[in-house]
Write an enzyme that holds these catalytic residues in place. Structure first.
Site, PDB file in Angstrom:
ATOM      1  N   SER A  91       0.830  -1.195   0.000  1.00  0.00           N
ATOM      2  CA  SER A  91       0.000   0.000   0.000  1.00  0.00           C
ATOM      3  C   SER A  91       0.873   1.257   0.000  1.00  0.00           C
ATOM      4  O   SER A  91       1.599   1.506  -0.945  1.00  0.00           O
ATOM      5  CB  SER A  91      -0.957  -0.036   1.192  1.00  0.00           C
ATOM      6  OG  SER A  91      -2.110   0.721   0.926  1.00  0.00           O
ATOM      7  N   LYS A 104     -20.720  17.810   9.651  1.00  0.00           N
ATOM      8  CA  LYS A 104     -19.655  18.015  10.630  1.00  0.00           C
ATOM      9  C   LYS A 104     -19.346  16.746  11.421  1.00  0.00           C
ATOM     10  O   LYS A 104     -18.210  16.543  11.866  1.00  0.00           O
ATOM     11  CB  LYS A 104     -20.023  19.150  11.590  1.00  0.00           C
ATOM     12  CG  LYS A 104     -18.935  19.505  12.578  1.00  0.00           C
ATOM     13  CD  LYS A 104     -17.648  19.887  11.853  1.00  0.00           C
ATOM     14  CE  LYS A 104     -16.529  20.212  12.834  1.00  0.00           C
ATOM     15  NZ  LYS A 104     -15.259  20.422  12.147  1.00  0.00           N
TER      16      LYS A 104
END
Length: 315
Positions: free
Chosen positions: A131, A183
């Site tokens: 990765s 949020k």
């Protein structure tokens, strides 16, 4: 004076000295590694850059960096080696990946070296280079892996979790007062909304495309060849060579020989380890290890911080 107070005083003094040394000296390249049979630090022509552990942009402690996975420290080592006029970089990577931005930052610095200088870059894979670890390696001119190395895992992930069924069972209610609709995105106390899934998938897809573009730019492989291999699957080093994710098989010594060949270094290459810890870093390693021994939950607390960083190039 009680023994525990004396011990506490000694610890405080050591902390102050370590912080002062780190502030004055910064992270500087250390003595030449034993990989090289000859030469001196000042005449080294190969820079060893070690990348171990989860790559991140976290700050150093007052003792310096306690590992070789801090992107800021790695970039600083790369710049110092370039300034010293080395002919080749030997990247030794043993990393499962890391955060997206930190991996990308190291890759970009290596590509800048590759594009602006004749310095040759060779990556050597250890146990794992997956990765984000592979992201960094793709900036090298040549990649060497052990046949049993675990590599690949090309992809991006954002973890989600929903604890509300469990909390409902034990009678716990949660709530938010927020300034905007999104949020509290990735809140673990409810399901994702359709809008949130769209936003997060867009972030993952964009970062994934950046990952693919970086590999295509650094490796001799087309996007069409890469995409079938970039679905998150892992490969052994031998398998990765067959699909052209790595160039050759071997260990770090083989990678050093290849770096010397590419850089046209005559005679034995002289290697300087730009990642070797200084005394303040060694203190950091000592105290980190001590904390793990006396506080078994210390490592778990350290790893828990990564759950706060949603976008990752590791799994």
């Amino acid at each position: 004076m009680r023994l525990d107070r004396i011990f506490a005083l000694v610890i405080i003094v050591i902390c102050l000295l370590a912080a002062l040394g780190n502030w004055l000296g910064g992270r500087t390249p250390r003595a030449e590694t034993a990989m090289s049979p000859g030469g001196t630090g000042s005449t080294a022509n190969v820079a060893l850059i070690e990348i171990y552990g989860t790559i991140s942009d976290r700050p150093t402690t007052p003792f310096g960096s306690v590992d070789n996975s801090n992107s800021n420290a790695i970039i600083k080592s790369i710049r110092q080696a370039r300034k010293d006029g080395v002919k080749a970089f030997l990247l030794h990577i043993n990393s499962p990946g890391g955060t997206a931005a930190a991996s990308q930052a190291i890759y970009n610095e290596l590509m800048r070296v590759r594009q602006e200088t004749p310095i040759q870059i060779v990556a050597s894979f250890g146990d794992v280079a997956a990765s984000g670890g592979y992201y960094v390696a793709s900036a090298a001119h040549h990649i060497v892996a052990n046949p049993a190395t675990t590599t690949g895992s090309i992809g991006v992930i954002i973890r989600t979790q929903n604890l509300s069924p469990l909390l409902n069972k034990i009678g716990v209610e949660t709530g938010n007062i927020k300034s905007g609709q999104y949020k509290d995105i990735l809140s673990p106390f409810r399901d994702l909304s359709t809008g949130e899934q769209t936003i997060l998938q867009g972030i993952v897809s964009e970062s994934y495309q950046q990952f693919l573009n970086a590999i295509v730019a650094g490796r001799n492989i087309s996007l069409e060849q890469l995409k079938p291999l970039a679905d998150g699957r892992i490969f052994t080093g031998a398998q990765a060579q067959q699909v052209k994710l790595v160039d050759s098989l071997g260990n770090t010594h083989d990678a050093l020989i290849k770096a010397a060949q590419l850089a046209k270094i005559s005679g034995e290459p002289s290697v300087r380890n730009y990642s070797s810890p200084g005394w303040q870093d060694s203190l950091g390693i000592f105290f980190s290890t001590s904390l793990e021994q006396f506080l078994p939950s210390y490592r778990e607390l350290q790893m828990a911080r990564w759950q706060k960083i949603p976008l990752a190039l590791w799994e």
